[in-house]
Design a protein around this motif. Structure first.
Motif, PDB file in Angstrom:
ATOM      1  N   UNK A 113       0.863  -1.169   0.000  1.00  0.00           N
ATOM      2  CA  UNK A 113       0.000   0.000   0.000  1.00  0.00           C
ATOM      3  C   UNK A 113       0.903   1.223   0.000  1.00  0.00           C
ATOM      4  N   UNK A 114       0.649   2.123  -0.948  1.00  0.00           N
ATOM      5  CA  UNK A 114       1.454   3.347  -1.019  1.00  0.00           C
ATOM      6  C   UNK A 114       1.152   4.221   0.187  1.00  0.00           C
ATOM      7  N   UNK A 115       2.108   5.039   0.599  1.00  0.00           N
ATOM      8  CA  UNK A 115       1.881   5.886   1.777  1.00  0.00           C
ATOM      9  C   UNK A 115       0.700   6.844   1.618  1.00  0.00           C
ATOM     10  N   UNK A 116       0.363   7.195   0.370  1.00  0.00           N
ATOM     11  CA  UNK A 116      -0.741   8.129   0.153  1.00  0.00           C
ATOM     12  C   UNK A 116      -2.083   7.422   0.045  1.00  0.00           C
ATOM     13  N   UNK A 117      -2.080   6.087   0.039  1.00  0.00           N
ATOM     14  CA  UNK A 117      -3.317   5.332  -0.079  1.00  0.00           C
ATOM     15  C   UNK A 117      -3.680   4.697   1.255  1.00  0.00           C
ATOM     16  N   UNK A 118      -4.890   4.162   1.285  1.00  0.00           N
ATOM     17  CA  UNK A 118      -5.373   3.506   2.485  1.00  0.00           C
ATOM     18  C   UNK A 118      -5.718   2.067   2.135  1.00  0.00           C
ATOM     19  N   UNK A 119      -5.429   1.143   3.031  1.00  0.00           N
ATOM     20  CA  UNK A 119      -5.743  -0.264   2.796  1.00  0.00           C
ATOM     21  C   UNK A 119      -7.255  -0.436   2.719  1.00  0.00           C
ATOM     22  N   UNK A 120      -7.696  -1.286   1.831  1.00  0.00           N
ATOM     23  CA  UNK A 120      -9.120  -1.525   1.658  1.00  0.00           C
ATOM     24  C   UNK A 120      -9.684  -2.188   2.914  1.00  0.00           C
ATOM     25  N   UNK A 121     -10.692  -1.568   3.490  1.00  0.00           N
ATOM     26  CA  UNK A 121     -11.355  -2.136   4.660  1.00  0.00           C
ATOM     27  C   UNK A 121     -10.565  -2.040   5.951  1.00  0.00           C
ATOM     28  N   UNK A 122      -9.406  -1.420   5.923  1.00  0.00           N
ATOM     29  CA  UNK A 122      -8.594  -1.335   7.132  1.00  0.00           C
ATOM     30  C   UNK A 122      -8.564   0.067   7.686  1.00  0.00           C
ATOM     31  N   UNK A 123      -8.071   0.211   8.903  1.00  0.00           N
ATOM     32  CA  UNK A 123      -7.964   1.546   9.488  1.00  0.00           C
ATOM     33  C   UNK A 123      -6.850   2.330   8.804  1.00  0.00           C
ATOM     34  N   UNK A 124      -6.875   3.653   8.967  1.00  0.00           N
ATOM     35  CA  UNK A 124      -5.832   4.456   8.347  1.00  0.00           C
ATOM     36  C   UNK A 124      -4.476   4.188   8.995  1.00  0.00           C
ATOM     37  N   UNK A 125      -4.475   3.812  10.256  1.00  0.00           N
ATOM     38  CA  UNK A 125      -3.256   3.386  10.929  1.00  0.00           C
ATOM     39  C   UNK A 125      -3.633   2.583  12.160  1.00  0.00           C
ATOM     40  N   UNK A 126      -2.710   1.790  12.619  1.00  0.00           N
ATOM     41  CA  UNK A 126      -2.932   0.979  13.812  1.00  0.00           C
ATOM     42  C   UNK A 126      -1.845   1.335  14.807  1.00  0.00           C
ATOM     43  N   UNK A 127      -2.238   1.787  15.982  1.00  0.00           N
ATOM     44  CA  UNK A 127      -1.268   2.165  16.991  1.00  0.00           C
ATOM     45  C   UNK A 127      -0.615   0.926  17.584  1.00  0.00           C
ATOM     46  N   UNK A 128      -1.407  -0.044  17.884  1.00  0.00           N
ATOM     47  CA  UNK A 128      -0.909  -1.258  18.502  1.00  0.00           C
ATOM     48  C   UNK A 128      -1.741  -2.428  18.009  1.00  0.00           C
ATOM     49  N   UNK A 129      -1.074  -3.493  17.615  1.00  0.00           N
ATOM     50  CA  UNK A 129      -1.803  -4.659  17.130  1.00  0.00           C
ATOM     51  C   UNK A 129      -2.684  -5.230  18.236  1.00  0.00           C
ATOM     52  N   UNK A 130      -2.203  -5.214  19.451  1.00  0.00           N
ATOM     53  CA  UNK A 130      -2.999  -5.740  20.567  1.00  0.00           C
ATOM     54  C   UNK A 130      -4.246  -4.894  20.770  1.00  0.00           C
ATOM     55  N   UNK A 131      -4.109  -3.593  20.688  1.00  0.00           N
ATOM     56  CA  UNK A 131      -5.259  -2.715  20.875  1.00  0.00           C
ATOM     57  C   UNK A 131      -6.271  -2.912  19.745  1.00  0.00           C
ATOM     58  N   UNK A 132      -5.782  -3.144  18.520  1.00  0.00           N
ATOM     59  CA  UNK A 132      -6.673  -3.389  17.394  1.00  0.00           C
ATOM     60  C   UNK A 132      -7.460  -4.683  17.607  1.00  0.00           C
ATOM     61  N   UNK A 133      -6.805  -5.719  18.120  1.00  0.00           N
ATOM     62  CA  UNK A 133      -7.501  -6.971  18.417  1.00  0.00           C
ATOM     63  C   UNK A 133      -8.554  -6.763  19.499  1.00  0.00           C
ATOM     64  N   UNK A 134      -8.235  -5.970  20.507  1.00  0.00           N
ATOM     65  CA  UNK A 134      -9.196  -5.677  21.561  1.00  0.00           C
ATOM     66  C   UNK A 134     -10.397  -4.926  21.010  1.00  0.00           C
ATOM     67  N   UNK A 135     -10.145  -3.984  20.088  1.00  0.00           N
ATOM     68  CA  UNK A 135     -11.239  -3.224  19.486  1.00  0.00           C
ATOM     69  C   UNK A 135     -12.154  -4.150  18.689  1.00  0.00           C
ATOM     70  N   UNK A 136     -11.562  -5.047  17.911  1.00  0.00           N
ATOM     71  CA  UNK A 136     -12.369  -5.977  17.128  1.00  0.00           C
ATOM     72  C   UNK A 136     -13.161  -6.919  18.032  1.00  0.00           C
TER      73      UNK A 136
END
Length: 129
Positions: free
Chosen positions: A41-64
């Motif tokens: 994914x280019x820095x100017x693009x966003x992953x399809x269906x994903x957040x614009x950034x993830x601070x912590x993988x653990x926190x993302x799992x907790x959010x899900x």
């Protein structure tokens, strides 16, 4: 060699970097051979269906985990797990009970029994939970 010089302080040499590149290349090839995928994914693009950034993988799992739609009747152990995830994400107890579609009284008693660290929020009438 000087008496104050130690080889551990040497900067990585060109051969060390090349060896690291080869090791990474071999690991990537193993990953791809096992069926893995690499999506660039280019820095100017966003992953399809994903957040614009993830601070912590653990926190993302907790959010899900916290945003998963629970059934109408959730066992206490699962509800405590979901409440803990909402507390770690910074929700108030009232917000967590609404998002989890569970009665506030039940959530309050479980949060108190398990000492879940919910953020304190304003409650109608001026009292705090």
């Amino acid at each position: 060699m000087l008496s104050h010089h130690t080889p551990e302080q040497d900067l990585p040499s060109h051969t060390d970097r090349e060896r690291d590149r080869q090791r990474l290349d071999a690991a990537l090839n193993d990953f791809l051979a096992k069926g893995g995928q690499v999506v660039e994914v280019k820095p100017t693009e966003r992953a399809v269906g994903g957040p614009s950034f993830v601070i912590s993988a653990q926190r993302e799992e907790l959010r899900q985990l916290a945003e998963a739609k629970p059934a109408t009747e959730v066992p206490d152990e699962d509800l405590v797990r979901l409440l803990r995830a909402r507390a770690l994400l910074g929700d108030t107890l009232r917000t967590a009970s609404k998002r989890l579609q569970q009665p506030l009284d039940r959530c309050h008693s479980l949060a108190r029994a398990h000492r879940l660290p919910f953020k304190v929020g304003y409650v109608k009438g001026g009292s705090r939970t």
